[in-house]
Design an enzyme around this catalytic site. Structure first.
Site, PDB file in Angstrom:
ATOM      1  N   ARG A  47       1.748  19.903  66.894  1.00 43.85           N
ATOM      2  CA  ARG A  47       1.733  19.051  65.690  1.00 43.85           C
ATOM      3  C   ARG A  47       0.287  18.669  65.362  1.00 43.85           C
ATOM      4  O   ARG A  47      -0.313  17.822  66.010  1.00 43.85           O
ATOM      5  CB  ARG A  47       2.561  17.790  65.942  1.00 43.85           C
ATOM      6  CG  ARG A  47       2.535  16.798  64.799  1.00 43.85           C
ATOM      7  CD  ARG A  47       3.216  17.280  63.543  1.00 43.85           C
ATOM      8  NE  ARG A  47       4.668  17.346  63.697  1.00 43.85           N
ATOM      9  CZ  ARG A  47       5.479  17.963  62.823  1.00 43.85           C
ATOM     10  NH1 ARG A  47       4.991  18.567  61.749  1.00 43.85           N
ATOM     11  NH2 ARG A  47       6.779  17.985  63.042  1.00 43.85           N
ATOM     12  N   ARG A  71       4.111  30.586  64.797  1.00 44.00           N
ATOM     13  CA  ARG A  71       3.486  29.394  65.375  1.00 44.00           C
ATOM     14  C   ARG A  71       4.014  29.042  66.764  1.00 44.00           C
ATOM     15  O   ARG A  71       3.494  28.124  67.399  1.00 44.00           O
ATOM     16  CB  ARG A  71       3.596  28.195  64.424  1.00 44.00           C
ATOM     17  CG  ARG A  71       5.004  27.701  64.150  1.00 44.00           C
ATOM     18  CD  ARG A  71       4.979  26.478  63.237  1.00 44.00           C
ATOM     19  NE  ARG A  71       6.314  25.995  62.917  1.00 44.00           N
ATOM     20  CZ  ARG A  71       6.584  24.825  62.384  1.00 44.00           C
ATOM     21  NH1 ARG A  71       5.624  23.980  62.097  1.00 44.00           N
ATOM     22  NH2 ARG A  71       7.831  24.465  62.119  1.00 44.00           N
ATOM     23  N   HIS A 140      -1.358  25.994  57.636  1.00 43.45           N
ATOM     24  CA  HIS A 140      -0.831  24.638  57.408  1.00 43.45           C
ATOM     25  C   HIS A 140      -1.807  23.604  57.979  1.00 43.45           C
ATOM     26  O   HIS A 140      -1.530  22.951  58.986  1.00 43.45           O
ATOM     27  CB  HIS A 140       0.526  24.583  58.140  1.00 43.45           C
ATOM     28  CG  HIS A 140       1.384  23.389  57.878  1.00 43.45           C
ATOM     29  ND1 HIS A 140       0.929  22.098  57.949  1.00 43.45           N
ATOM     30  CD2 HIS A 140       2.691  23.300  57.563  1.00 43.45           C
ATOM     31  CE1 HIS A 140       1.932  21.279  57.699  1.00 43.45           C
ATOM     32  NE2 HIS A 140       3.015  21.979  57.458  1.00 43.45           N
ATOM     33  N   ASP A 185       5.049  15.749  49.219  1.00 42.67           N
ATOM     34  CA  ASP A 185       5.390  17.082  49.743  1.00 42.67           C
ATOM     35  C   ASP A 185       5.470  18.016  48.530  1.00 42.67           C
ATOM     36  O   ASP A 185       6.484  18.087  47.849  1.00 42.67           O
ATOM     37  CB  ASP A 185       6.733  17.007  50.494  1.00 42.67           C
ATOM     38  CG  ASP A 185       7.010  18.278  51.288  1.00 42.67           C
ATOM     39  OD1 ASP A 185       6.237  19.246  51.166  1.00 42.67           O
ATOM     40  OD2 ASP A 185       8.020  18.292  52.033  1.00 42.67           O
ATOM     41  N   GLU A 244      -2.694  22.870  52.584  1.00 40.69           N
ATOM     42  CA  GLU A 244      -2.300  24.148  53.186  1.00 40.69           C
ATOM     43  C   GLU A 244      -2.528  25.290  52.192  1.00 40.69           C
ATOM     44  O   GLU A 244      -2.152  25.174  51.033  1.00 40.69           O
ATOM     45  CB  GLU A 244      -0.820  24.089  53.580  1.00 40.69           C
ATOM     46  CG  GLU A 244      -0.445  22.803  54.317  1.00 40.69           C
ATOM     47  CD  GLU A 244       1.060  22.580  54.410  1.00 40.69           C
ATOM     48  OE1 GLU A 244       1.825  23.565  54.377  1.00 40.69           O
ATOM     49  OE2 GLU A 244       1.481  21.420  54.507  1.00 40.69           O
TER      50      GLU A 244
HETATM   51  C1  BG6 Z   1       5.130  21.147  54.981  1.00 41.04           C
HETATM   52  C2  BG6 Z   1       6.419  21.148  54.234  1.00 41.04           C
HETATM   53  O1  BG6 Z   1       4.418  22.319  54.719  1.00 41.04           O
HETATM   54  O2  BG6 Z   1       5.399  21.090  56.384  1.00 41.04           O
HETATM   55  C3  BG6 Z   1       7.219  19.896  54.579  1.00 41.04           C
HETATM   56  O3  BG6 Z   1       6.172  21.230  52.830  1.00 41.04           O
HETATM   57  C4  BG6 Z   1       7.420  19.811  56.086  1.00 41.04           C
HETATM   58  O4  BG6 Z   1       8.458  19.905  53.906  1.00 41.04           O
HETATM   59  C5  BG6 Z   1       6.070  19.901  56.776  1.00 41.04           C
HETATM   60  O5  BG6 Z   1       8.068  18.603  56.405  1.00 41.04           O
HETATM   61  C6  BG6 Z   1       6.142  19.875  58.303  1.00 41.04           C
HETATM   62  O6  BG6 Z   1       6.998  20.874  58.765  1.00 41.04           O
HETATM   63  P1  BG6 Z   1       7.312  21.003  60.315  1.00 41.04           P
HETATM   64  O7  BG6 Z   1       8.331  22.101  60.453  1.00 41.04           O
HETATM   65  O8  BG6 Z   1       6.017  21.364  60.997  1.00 41.04           O
HETATM   66  O9  BG6 Z   1       7.828  19.662  60.759  1.00 41.04           O
END
Ligand code: BG6
Length: 270
Positions: A47, A71, A140, A185, A244
């Site tokens: 994360r 990932r 991302h 978002d 992103e």
């Molecule tokens: C973003 C999405 O790119 O990633 C969101 O647009 C999402 O909707 C976020 O909540 C995080 O995603 P994840 O799967 O890493 O929790």
């Protein structure tokens, strides 16, 4: 994990997901944000930093995992090299992947170049003999900010976006600068422009430039969503924003057999 020190900067890259978790220029605050609650186990994406979203973005029918499998795969370290000026290039490779239904086998190569700037190049190749490869991709990137209330994002004015908060609505970005004061978002479509993250608290601007990327996603989970995520601290949304760069939704890509495409992202501190 690969730890890199250059005369200008320091960085960390995990083989798990080819995930850049850290980039910081000497005597400056970190550029990338990483959650203190990140799991660092083999099944979960890290994360923060830069998850590589591939070969699909978000949810996909018939798949349980969001944002693809790249990932959470272990990538191979192909090469590490330093130039005479001290700029370091790290090459990683995703071996042929074909275990997920609906995708032709493909390979991916990722080149991370570290110096004054952070440069990322993701090359996807459709292996031969299996027809077209239709896919989405996204770097991302989670950025560190001093305080989300003192941040504005420039570069997206006039762009159509899909607003994913409270449903899915198409809107057009009217403002010159986007500020964030609730969950955001948004998937901006058909935009190849650089985005500037202007940070009034850290007194810096991070510029995200890109090539071969037609989508930009902006995300901050704000209060309720932060609380709902087990690997995200309740208060951490104050100090991050995701900008992103990718090709998602109506900007998704199709590659013929044996063909490659490379998307590039450059992160610069102004
Ligand atoms: C973003 C999405 O790119 O990633 C969101 O647009 C999402 O909707 C976020 O909540 C995080 O995603 P994840 O799967 O890493 O929790």
């Amino acid at each position: 994990m690969v730890k890199v020190e250059t005369p200008q900067s320091a960085a960390e890259i995990y083989l798990h997901g080819a995930h850049v978790t850290h980039f910081q220029r000497k005597n400056e605050p970190p550029v990338l944000w990483l959650s203190a609650e990140s799991k660092f186990d083999e099944k979960s994406p890290i994360r923060g930093g830069i998850p590589i979203i591939l070969p699909w973005f978000g949810a996909r029918a018939g798949q349980t995992a969001a944002h693809g499998f790249a990932r959470v795969k272990s990538w191979e370290l192909a090469d590490v090299a330093a130039s005479t000026t001290g700029v370091v290039t790290v090459r990683l490779r995703l071996p042929e992947c074909s275990e997920f239904a609906g995708f032709s086998p493909f390979t991916a190569d990722y080149v991370v170049t570290l110096g004054e700037t952070l440069e990322l190049e993701l090359t996807v190749r459709n292996s031969t003999g299996h027809g077209l490869l239709a896919f989405e991709q996204c770097l991302h990137t989670y950025f560190t900010v001093g305080d989300i209330g003192a941040v504005s994002l420039a570069g997206l004015q006039g762009t159509m976006y899909l607003d994913k908060v409270g449903g899915s609505h198409e809107r057009v970005e009217m403002g010159e600068a986007i500020t964030i004061a609730s969950e955001v978002d948004r998937v901006y479509m058909d935009t190849r422009a650089a985005v500037d993250i202007r940070d009034g608290k850290l007194r810096r601007t991070i510029r995200v430039e890109k090539e071969n990327s037609a989508s930009t996603v902006v995300w901050n989970p704000w209060v309720a969503k932060s609380k709902a995520m087990a690997d995200f601290g309740d208060e951490e949304y104050h100090t991050m924003v995701c900008v992103e760069s990718g090709n998602v939704g109506k900007n998704s890509l199709t590659l013929e057999e044996g063909k490659t495409m490379t998307m590039k992202v450059k992160v610069e501190i102004l």
